[in-house]
Scaffold this active site. Structure first.
Site, PDB file in Angstrom:
ATOM      1  N   HIS B  79       0.851  -1.200   0.000  1.00  0.00           N
ATOM      2  CA  HIS B  79       0.000   0.000   0.000  1.00  0.00           C
ATOM      3  C   HIS B  79       0.884   1.247   0.000  1.00  0.00           C
ATOM      4  CE1 HIS B  79      -2.753   3.137   1.272  1.00  0.00           C
ATOM      5  NE2 HIS B  79      -2.009   3.346   2.344  1.00  0.00           N
ATOM      6  N   ASP B 108       7.606  21.791 -26.143  1.00  0.00           N
ATOM      7  CA  ASP B 108       7.684  20.444 -25.559  1.00  0.00           C
ATOM      8  C   ASP B 108       8.740  20.502 -24.474  1.00  0.00           C
ATOM      9  OD1 ASP B 108       7.564  17.703 -25.030  1.00  0.00           O
ATOM     10  OD2 ASP B 108       7.197  17.223 -27.122  1.00  0.00           O
ATOM     11  N   TRP B 143       7.465  -0.334   4.096  1.00  0.00           N
ATOM     12  CA  TRP B 143       8.069   0.335   2.938  1.00  0.00           C
ATOM     13  C   TRP B 143       9.474   0.785   3.232  1.00  0.00           C
ATOM     14  CZ3 TRP B 143       9.372   5.507   1.499  1.00  0.00           C
ATOM     15  CH2 TRP B 143       9.185   6.467   2.497  1.00  0.00           C
ATOM     16  N   SER B 173      13.587   5.958 -13.822  1.00  0.00           N
ATOM     17  CA  SER B 173      12.512   6.757 -14.390  1.00  0.00           C
ATOM     18  C   SER B 173      12.472   8.149 -13.763  1.00  0.00           C
ATOM     19  CB  SER B 173      11.181   6.038 -14.170  1.00  0.00           C
ATOM     20  OG  SER B 173      10.111   6.929 -14.239  1.00  0.00           O
ATOM     21  N   SER B 174      12.525   8.179 -12.427  1.00  0.00           N
ATOM     22  CA  SER B 174      12.428   9.476 -11.743  1.00  0.00           C
ATOM     23  C   SER B 174      13.609  10.370 -12.078  1.00  0.00           C
ATOM     24  CB  SER B 174      12.393   9.273 -10.230  1.00  0.00           C
ATOM     25  OG  SER B 174      11.247   8.564  -9.875  1.00  0.00           O
ATOM     26  N   HIS B 257      13.602  11.396   3.761  1.00  0.00           N
ATOM     27  CA  HIS B 257      13.003  12.674   4.120  1.00  0.00           C
ATOM     28  C   HIS B 257      12.878  13.619   2.940  1.00  0.00           C
ATOM     29  CE1 HIS B 257      10.922  15.236   6.801  1.00  0.00           C
ATOM     30  NE2 HIS B 257      11.431  16.181   6.047  1.00  0.00           N
ATOM     31  N   GLU B 259      12.412  12.727   0.111  1.00  0.00           N
ATOM     32  CA  GLU B 259      11.294  12.113  -0.601  1.00  0.00           C
ATOM     33  C   GLU B 259       9.953  12.681  -0.125  1.00  0.00           C
ATOM     34  OE1 GLU B 259      10.991  10.091  -3.104  1.00  0.00           O
ATOM     35  OE2 GLU B 259       8.879   9.516  -2.919  1.00  0.00           O
ATOM     36  N   TYR B 261       9.398  15.625   0.754  1.00  0.00           N
ATOM     37  CA  TYR B 261       9.204  16.913   0.068  1.00  0.00           C
ATOM     38  C   TYR B 261       9.000  16.721  -1.413  1.00  0.00           C
ATOM     39  CZ  TYR B 261      10.021  18.739   4.577  1.00  0.00           C
ATOM     40  OH  TYR B 261       9.879  18.995   5.914  1.00  0.00           O
ATOM     41  N   SER B 272      -0.489  26.776  -5.038  1.00  0.00           N
ATOM     42  CA  SER B 272      -0.049  28.152  -5.247  1.00  0.00           C
ATOM     43  C   SER B 272      -0.520  28.707  -6.599  1.00  0.00           C
ATOM     44  CB  SER B 272       1.478  28.258  -5.172  1.00  0.00           C
ATOM     45  OG  SER B 272       1.941  27.752  -3.948  1.00  0.00           O
ATOM     46  N   HIS B 306      15.200  12.204  12.362  1.00  0.00           N
ATOM     47  CA  HIS B 306      13.988  12.262  13.192  1.00  0.00           C
ATOM     48  C   HIS B 306      13.138  11.007  12.986  1.00  0.00           C
ATOM     49  CE1 HIS B 306      11.881  14.813   9.838  1.00  0.00           C
ATOM     50  NE2 HIS B 306      11.824  13.540   9.559  1.00  0.00           N
ATOM     51  N   HIS B 307      13.470  10.228  11.972  1.00  0.00           N
ATOM     52  CA  HIS B 307      12.795   8.938  11.819  1.00  0.00           C
ATOM     53  C   HIS B 307      13.453   7.873  12.682  1.00  0.00           C
ATOM     54  CE1 HIS B 307      10.422  10.301   8.327  1.00  0.00           C
ATOM     55  NE2 HIS B 307      11.470  11.058   8.114  1.00  0.00           N
ATOM     56  N   THR B 332       7.752  26.508   6.302  1.00  0.00           N
ATOM     57  CA  THR B 332       6.442  25.941   6.005  1.00  0.00           C
ATOM     58  C   THR B 332       5.339  26.869   6.511  1.00  0.00           C
ATOM     59  OG1 THR B 332       7.489  23.820   6.401  1.00  0.00           O
ATOM     60  CG2 THR B 332       5.121  23.815   6.121  1.00  0.00           C
ATOM     61  N   LYS B 335       4.892  29.791   4.253  1.00  0.00           N
ATOM     62  CA  LYS B 335       4.090  29.476   3.070  1.00  0.00           C
ATOM     63  C   LYS B 335       2.608  29.569   3.386  1.00  0.00           C
ATOM     64  CE  LYS B 335       6.513  26.886  -0.259  1.00  0.00           C
ATOM     65  NZ  LYS B 335       6.448  26.164  -1.397  1.00  0.00           N
ATOM     66  N   ARG B 454       1.757   0.488  15.002  1.00  0.00           N
ATOM     67  CA  ARG B 454       1.417   0.300  13.594  1.00  0.00           C
ATOM     68  C   ARG B 454       1.887  -1.085  13.154  1.00  0.00           C
ATOM     69  NH1 ARG B 454       5.688   4.341  10.552  1.00  0.00           N
ATOM     70  NH2 ARG B 454       4.501   3.769   8.725  1.00  0.00           N
TER      71      ARG B 454
END
Ligand SMILES: [Cu+2]
Ligand SMILES: [Cu+2]
Lengths: 355, 624
Positions: B79, B108, B143, B173-174, B257, B259, B261, B272, B306-307, B332, B335, B454
């Site tokens: 998931h 293009d 994950w 790809s990315s 991390h 990721e 963002y 925006s 922090h993880h 943040t 914003k 979890r």
């Protein structure tokens, strides 16, 4: 609503919210793993810090939502009002100004956060020592020799500690990463194979019947959900009693009679499915072979639960366990030994004699 | 040489058809690739949702046996992987592809075939990642797959191999897409479109792309190490062999991390765009919004641990990462203030895209606030790995990214299709999803604080968790219903929706100057840009007194001249991207199954690369 009713309305709202809050908070004692019911110094400190942040964030939350709703409602387009608003591109002083509140707010949170962090980091010098070994999917607790505990004790899944005394845990794992967590006593600490990781906590009140609940908090495979534990926090004299009990050898096999004696024989000398014998995996003090794969069973009869807290230690549940361990606990490292009902009855009698 | 070209002429000839399945398979047009990305990512999103609903059904009450523990572990792992890598990231890519060239006034992207390649690698990589379901079990270690449970000893089945290979392939790809958009944005802007005149969505795409090209190498290294561990017994993450399981955690989160963002910045970009349009005001504090986006991108690199507050890094490390994490709240917060100020004093039209954008702000802020409570490490010791974190991350990624991207879908669908999505159904979708989302994830805060970890497939009935789990499950199904409404809306509007025209929202940026859908070559006349809201400035003028009024249609100035559309050269379609991607995916698949498959894959890959290199840019056409 007439203006004179306003204060009453507000008061009512306030009381309503308050009682709802109390309702939420009030029902926690029955919640076995509630972090809101701190029963020890470490958990209390962490909870106080959480409340502190919570109120700070709740303040921001309310302020923000009032502002958001107000903005959207006040400036929403009304029927027929199609005008073009003033094209404001920004306002430099304002933009600089509003970096300040987040900074302030963070400072307000950061100071107590860091001080609690350092305060809780080092275990007190007079702490009792316990080694924790995480296994897929059960806990091994080892009380090394130390003042008050003259010979080492090894037990599983049920941790006994004296109330009012800090306990220092030195933790490691034999397989994958686990995490040791008893919410009412302290936040969690991960356990990493071959590393020795230290944490501590202290129970400030005796645990209720059945102990404080805990469970593994880091995903560790198939039965991660079934890797639970209990902490029995008891008055120091009761704890001493327990230590004595654990240090007294259980009845030697030769002194047993009847079913239990036959069970002892099965346990020590009979090879089951796949050539496995109980003693290859389990230690019972006094037996010639002392396996270390599974929990130490020397005093298994004195424990309240088996299989890391998912079964009661009753003859019925013991029987269920022996019949097919992986059926009770998916993936369990104790295989199904295809025991007959007769063998199970005898083994249960033996296990229950190990008090 | 001439002879070779002659002999290979048939092989190298570029396809010229724009219709039918082959038209889509061989397309190199960014707009079409955008649509492919959108359809594929929505499909994966629904698949991820089905997995989520199965998880929620299993947890609805204590002791249920809807799925086996083994399958449950696959479901929560897949998931997350599906939603992150196969739904949210590519849905952002869909908008990069469709919108960026239009917004910067380009015909293009810089490398059209590379762009097609990115899409096909994504599709095949996604299938590869999910392939475990068909071969005896998908990845089932979460994950973030903390070593050493990912090693062969503990995870012998092919699921983990597909995790490694799938993510490696998706990384290509990315990276390819990110380089493509960096070059496109830096080099292909229309005259006058300086960096500081770019729409914020372009800016956020640029920042995201830089994050992608810098973050993916880190996870790639970790994945290759894991591959070596699993196939060659290297032992990078096995402590008894001198390796270190924590090495994986550091590498993973140094990627992980940023990721986060990568997942949220595009949605912030979308929002925006939408807030100014529907408030009829320019974005408040443009440069601050851009700058804070860049700062967030940079600071995203300094917070990974922090993880890992509970792995025992010690008080000093935890203190440093506590502070660095809290600091991210500053840009943040800035914003959010600017978004609010954009709406303030505006004339706010609450159409569906705007509802989703406002929903984004509201939910994202909740996620941010709960984030502060576990940025503080001592408080996080209780929250780490509980449902509290699950709640937080879904407020940020579902309430944030997904709401932002759905805002984008409602906003740009008319540009893609030429028809508006139904407004009434859109509102129903929004309110169902908004309520469902809060019902699903709101109670999970409580569950986590009440001690529910979890990744548990079951829980005993005496824990007091049943009620809120049931509420959460009902909420999840409400989200499911809202998506059915959305699908029905798309299906109906696809051919019966209201005609959109070029500019249905009275928008401000260049993509709305074009007919909907835009022609293949985008701009017949490359526009010259004079300000930040080029299209708005064409439509409106502000007089000395500060009052803004609409210019009569005829008075709207145009500069440049309309070129003869026949003379606009855009690259022809190509067969090769899909074959390069296929070869690559087969090469990876072979590692898990049989090297013969890899050999075939590499062969296809090489031949296709050869064709790619030597095919002509455009086929000569009859009328030339
Ligand atoms: Cu676990
Ligand atoms: Cu992070």
């Amino acid at each position: 609503m007439p203006a004179s009713n306003r204060p009453f309305f507000r008061m009512g709202l306030f009381l309503g919210i308050l009682s709802f809050g109390l309702l939420l908070v009030g029902c926690y004692p029955t919640h076995f793993q509630s972090t809101f019911d701190a029963a020890g110094y470490v958990a209390e400190k962490q909870l106080t810090l959480f409340y502190y942040i919570f109120w700070a964030m709740a303040f921001v939350f309310v302020a923000f939502f009032v502002a958001l709703l107000y903005t959207v409602l006040r400036f929403r387009r009304r029927q027929g009002h199609d005008e073009i608003p003033r094209q404001v591109h920004g306002h430099t002083p304002l933009e600089i100004a509003w970096t300040v509140p987040p900074f302030l707010l963070l400072a307000v949170v950061a100071v107590p956060a860091i001080s609690v962090l350092f305060e809780l980091d080092t275990p007190p010098a007079d702490a009792m020592e316990v080694n924790v070994i995480g296994h897929q999917w059960w806990w091994e607790f080892e009380y090394p020799e130390q003042p008050g505990i003259l010979t080492a004790i090894v037990t599983a899944n049920e941790l006994h500690i004296p109330v009012g005394k800090p306990v220092k845990f030195t933790m490691t794992s034999t397989d994958v990463i686990h995490s040791f967590w008893v919410p009412k006593l302290a936040g969690k600490q991960d356990i990493i194979p071959t590393r020795k990781i230290v944490m501590w906590f202290q129970a400030d009140r005796a645990s209720p019947e059945g102990g404080f609940y805990g469970q593994c908090a880091e995903f560790c495979g198939l039965s991660h959900a079934n890797m639970r534990l209990r902490v029995i926090a008891e008055a120091p004299d009761q704890f001493e009693q327990w230590v004595k009990g654990q240090q007294t050898p259980s009845k030697p096999a030769v002194e047993l009679a009847g079913l239990a004696a036959e069970g002892a024989n099965l346990f020590a000398n009979v090879s089951f499915e796949g050539g496995q014998r109980c003693v290859f995996c389990h230690t019972v003090q006094g037996q010639a072979i002392q396996g270390k794969v599974g929990p130490n069973l020397t005093h298994v009869g004195s424990r309240g639960l088996i299989a890391a807290g998912i079964l009661d230690n009753t003859s019925e549940d013991l029987g269920t366990w022996l019949q097919n361990p992986p059926g009770v606990k998916p993936g369990a490292k104790m295989p199904n030994l295809l025991l007959t009902d007769d063998q199970i009855e005898k083994l249960v009698a033996y296990l229950q004699s190990l008090r | 040489m001439a002879a070779t070209t002659g002999a290979l002429g048939g092989f190298l000839a570029r396809p010229m058809g724009y219709t039918g399945v082959w038209g889509w398979v061989t397309t190199v047009d960014a707009k079409r690739i955008g649509v492919l990305y959108l359809v594929t990512s929505l499909t994966f999103f629904l698949w991820g949702g089905v997995q989520a609903l199965t998880i929620r059904t299993q947890l609805a009450q204590s002791g249920l046996t809807v799925v086996s523990p083994g399958l449950y572990n696959q479901l929560f792992t897949m998931h997350a992987l599906t939603m992150i890598f196969l739904a949210i990231m590519p849905m952002s890519s869909a908008f990069f592809n469709f919108v960026i060239p239009l917004q910067i006034g380009a015909r293009d992207v810089a490398f059209p075939r590379l762009n097609a390649l990115s899409y096909w690698i994504y599709l095949f990589g996604g299938l590869l990642l999910s392939a475990g379901y068909l071969t005896g079990g998908a990845a089932d270690t979460g994950w973030f797959a903390y070593a050493p449970i990912t090693e062969k000893t503990f995870s012998p089945n092919k699921g983990m191999d597909f995790y490694v290979l799938g993510l490696l392939v998706l990384g290509i790809s990315s990276m390819a897409a990110a380089f493509n958009f960096i070059v496109t944005i830096l080099n292909m802007r229309a005259p006058g479109m300086t960096l500081m005149r770019m729409p914020v969505f372009c800016w956020m795409t640029l920042v995201t792309s830089f994050l992608l090209v810098t973050a993916f190498p880190v996870i790639t290294v970790a994945l290759i190490q894991l591959l070596f561990d699993r196939y060659l017994g290297a032992g990078f993450f096995i402590s008894s062999r001198g390796g270190d399981p924590l090495l994986w955690q550091h590498l993973f989160w140094v990627f992980g991390h940023p990721e986060v963002y990568i997942l949220i910045l595009p949605a912030m970009g979308v929002v925006s765009e939408i807030l100014p349009t529907f408030s009829r005001k320019p974005l408040f504090g443009y440069s601050v919004v851009v700058f804070s986006g860049i700062v967030i991108g940079f600071m995203g690199w300094s917070v990974w641990s922090h993880h890992m507050f509970t792995v025992g890094l010690g008080a000093v490390a935890n203190a440093v990462f506590t502070v660095s994490t809290m600091l991210i709240a500053v840009p943040t917060g800035v914003k959010v203030f600017n978004w609010m100020a954009t709406m303030w004093g505006g004339n706010i039209s609450l159409k569906t895209p705007m509802l989703f954008a406002i929903g984004f702000i509201a939910l994202f802020v909740i996620g941010g606030l709960s984030g502060v409570s576990h940025a503080v490490s001592p408080s996080d010791f209780q929250q780490q790995d509980t449902y509290y974190i699950v709640a937080h991350l879904h407020y940020v990624l579902f309430g944030g990214s997904i709401f932002g991207l759905f805002a984008g879908i409602y906003y740009w669908f008319p540009k893609m299709r030429g028809r508006l999505l139904g407004e009434g159904l859109g509102k129903v979708h929004f309110w169902l999803m908004f309520t469902g989302m809060n019902m699903t994830f709101g109670p999970q805060h409580w569950l986590g604080l009440d001690g529910m970890p979890r990744r548990i497939y079951t829980y005993p009935s005496n824990m007091g968790w049943d009620f809120w789990n049931l509420v959460s499950t009902l909420g999840a199904f409400m989200i499911g219903v809202s998506l059915l409404v959305f699908l029905y809306n798309v299906w109906r509007s696809f051919s019966h929706g209201e005609h959109a025209g070029a500019d249905p929202w009275d928008a401000r940026t260049l993509e709305w100057t074009m007919p909907s859908p835009p022609p293949l070559y985008n701009f017949a006349r490359i526009p010259t840009v004079h300000g930040r809201d080029p299209f708005w400035d064409q439509k409106y003028a502000t007089d000395r007194s500060g009052r803004t009024h609409r210019l009569p249609a005829g008075a709207q100035e145009h500069d440049g001249h309309v070129e003869d559309v026949q003379n606009i050269h855009i690259p022809d379609p190509s067969y090769f991207p899909i074959f390069v991607a296929l070869g690559l995916a087969l090469a990876a698949l072979g590692i898990a199954f049989h090297l013969a498959i890899s050999v075939v894959g590499v062969a296809i890959f090489l031949i296709a690369i050869y064709g790619w290199a030597f095919e002509p840019t455009v086929e000569p056409r009859a009328h030339h």
